[in-house]
Design a protein around this motif. Structure first.
Motif, PDB file in Angstrom:
ATOM      1  N   ASP A 180       0.825  -1.210   0.000  1.00 56.33           N
ATOM      2  CA  ASP A 180       0.000   0.000   0.000  1.00 56.33           C
ATOM      3  C   ASP A 180       0.859   1.260   0.000  1.00 56.33           C
ATOM      4  OD1 ASP A 180      -2.182  -1.613   0.035  1.00 56.33           O
ATOM      5  OD2 ASP A 180      -2.774  -1.203   2.106  1.00 56.33           O
ATOM      6  N   GLY A 181       1.981   1.218   0.709  1.00 56.68           N
ATOM      7  CA  GLY A 181       2.867   2.385   0.759  1.00 56.68           C
ATOM      8  C   GLY A 181       3.431   2.714  -0.614  1.00 56.68           C
ATOM      9  N   ASN A 182       3.902   1.700  -1.324  1.00 57.25           N
ATOM     10  CA  ASN A 182       4.413   1.941  -2.676  1.00 57.25           C
ATOM     11  C   ASN A 182       3.344   2.522  -3.585  1.00 57.25           C
ATOM     12  OD1 ASN A 182       6.951   1.014  -2.048  1.00 57.25           O
ATOM     13  ND2 ASN A 182       6.885  -0.783  -3.379  1.00 57.25           N
ATOM     14  N   LEU A 183       2.144   1.962  -3.532  1.00 56.63           N
ATOM     15  CA  LEU A 183       1.072   2.433  -4.410  1.00 56.63           C
ATOM     16  C   LEU A 183       0.650   3.855  -4.050  1.00 56.63           C
ATOM     17  CD1 LEU A 183      -1.121  -0.791  -4.703  1.00 56.63           C
ATOM     18  CD2 LEU A 183       0.620   0.083  -6.286  1.00 56.63           C
ATOM     19  N   ARG A 184       0.670   4.167  -2.773  1.00 59.14           N
ATOM     20  CA  ARG A 184       0.308   5.519  -2.318  1.00 59.14           C
ATOM     21  C   ARG A 184       1.284   6.547  -2.907  1.00 59.14           C
ATOM     22  NH1 ARG A 184      -1.260   3.920   2.454  1.00 59.14           N
ATOM     23  NH2 ARG A 184      -3.470   4.302   2.129  1.00 59.14           N
ATOM     24  N   VAL A 185       2.578   6.250  -2.836  1.00 57.58           N
ATOM     25  CA  VAL A 185       3.590   7.172  -3.344  1.00 57.58           C
ATOM     26  C   VAL A 185       3.517   7.271  -4.864  1.00 57.58           C
ATOM     27  CG1 VAL A 185       6.088   7.543  -3.582  1.00 57.58           C
ATOM     28  CG2 VAL A 185       5.134   6.846  -1.377  1.00 57.58           C
TER      29      VAL A 185
END
Length: 343
Positions: A105-110
């Protein structure tokens, strides 16, 4: 070009701070994210240890990988993003969900925020853990960028999280990137000068040896200096040929931990008096892991050849890393210099 704004996520991180150093040395302006603005002073002090006083060329935004808040502000006006913020082994992660979901989720958020803000390229700090984990001994060596970890094999959850989060990033850019470029840097064990007491988990290998751990498991790893990892991030950020490519960051061939111990003893002399190169039998490590959760992650690695090549980065980007021995010694010297080794 050099006055362009670059976002470096996870500004308290070891690799992230050396990326900032490399960017400032090339004249860029940097914005970084932290989970609490109270750590701005710490980040600036670490940069000072590296000889950098960025002043107003460095700014801070509060943003957390687990929350959408702050990311639009973080990427606003940025030409490039170096995304290194990621869950790392802390002892608090227990289940697969604890590891994998925040990383994906962190990668996709960025990436989503970067796309929406018109960022040109994101350079993702991935890991060798997304390449060389879970494979059978019969798999060809050395590993390279065409390999992906076998997540259904015998892998630690950290390695699984790095694999799934990097795959999710590439899938997002392919399907929804709308022109956003992506490159990844996949380092092996990251060594080199620490800037303070907050450093990568790989550094603990050297700290433990210097403090006199009683033996070393039969574990193999590649090694690379953090300054060279930062240099590779900047090359992957700027070079047109790097778009859409993965790059392994490692120096020379892999070493067994007993060989690392020997490097310390040979190069540091009396300072490394407590360092042992005695190899612990695998059965001893397995017995210890039964009662020590921190050691369980080593079990899939026992006896495994994890040699990997960085020929691609050297060929395509002209990257020339320091020797693995110099990287290991620089780690030890910085730990000693900053008083981070227990007497």
């Amino acid at each position: 070009m050099a006055s362009e704004l670059v976002l470096v996520t996870g500004g308290t991180g070891f690799i992230a701070q050396h990326c900032m150093v490399a960017l400032f040395q090339q004249g860029f302006t940097v914005r970084t994210t932290v989970r609490t603005l109270a750590r701005e002073g710490e980040v600036r002090e670490h940069l000072r240890v590296a000889g950098i006083e960025p002043g107003d060329r460095l700014s801070f935004v509060r943003a957390d990988l687990g929350d959408d808040a702050g990311w639009a502000d973080a990427v606003s006006g940025c030409t490039y993003v170096i995304h290194g913020a990621s869950p790392t082994p802390s002892g608090d992660h227990v289940t697969e969900e604890d590891w994998v979901r925040p990383a994906v989720d962190g990668n996709l958020r960025v990436l989503r925020a970067s796309r929406d803000a018109g960022v040109k390229r994101v350079v993702l700090t991935s890991a060798f853990g997304a390449i060389g984990a879970g494979h059978k001994a019969s798999h060809r060596r050395p590993f390279d960028e065409t390999d992906w970890s076998e997540i259904n094999g015998d892998v630690w959850l950290y390695q699984k999280s790095k694999t799934l989060s990097e795959r999710a990033a590439w899938d997002f850019v392919a399907r929804e990137g709308n022109g956003l470029e992506l490159s990844s840097v996949n380092p092996t064990a990251v060594m080199g000068p620490v800037l303070g007491a907050d450093y990568s988990h790989s550094i603990r290998l050297i700290k433990n040896l210097l403090e006199g751990q009683q033996g070393v498991p039969k574990i193999n790893s590649g090694f690379v200096d953090v300054r060279d990892v930062a240099d590779l991030h900047v090359r992957a950020m700027l070079d047109p040929v790097a778009a859409g490519e993965r790059f392994v960051a490692t120096s020379g061939e892999s070493l067994w931990l007993a060989e690392v111990a020997k490097v310390l003893r040979d190069r540091l002399g009396p300072v490394a008096a407590k360092v042992t190169d005695r190899v612990l039998p695998n059965w001893v490590v397995r017995m210890a892991a039964a009662t020590n959760p921190a050691m369980r992650s080593t079990l899939p690695l026992l006896g495994m050849d994890l040699n990997v090549t960085s020929a691609k980065a050297q060929r395509m980007l002209g990257w020339q890393p320091r020797s693995r021995e110099d990287a290991i010694v620089a780690t030890a010297e910085s730990l000693i210099r900053l008083g981070l080794i227990a007497p």
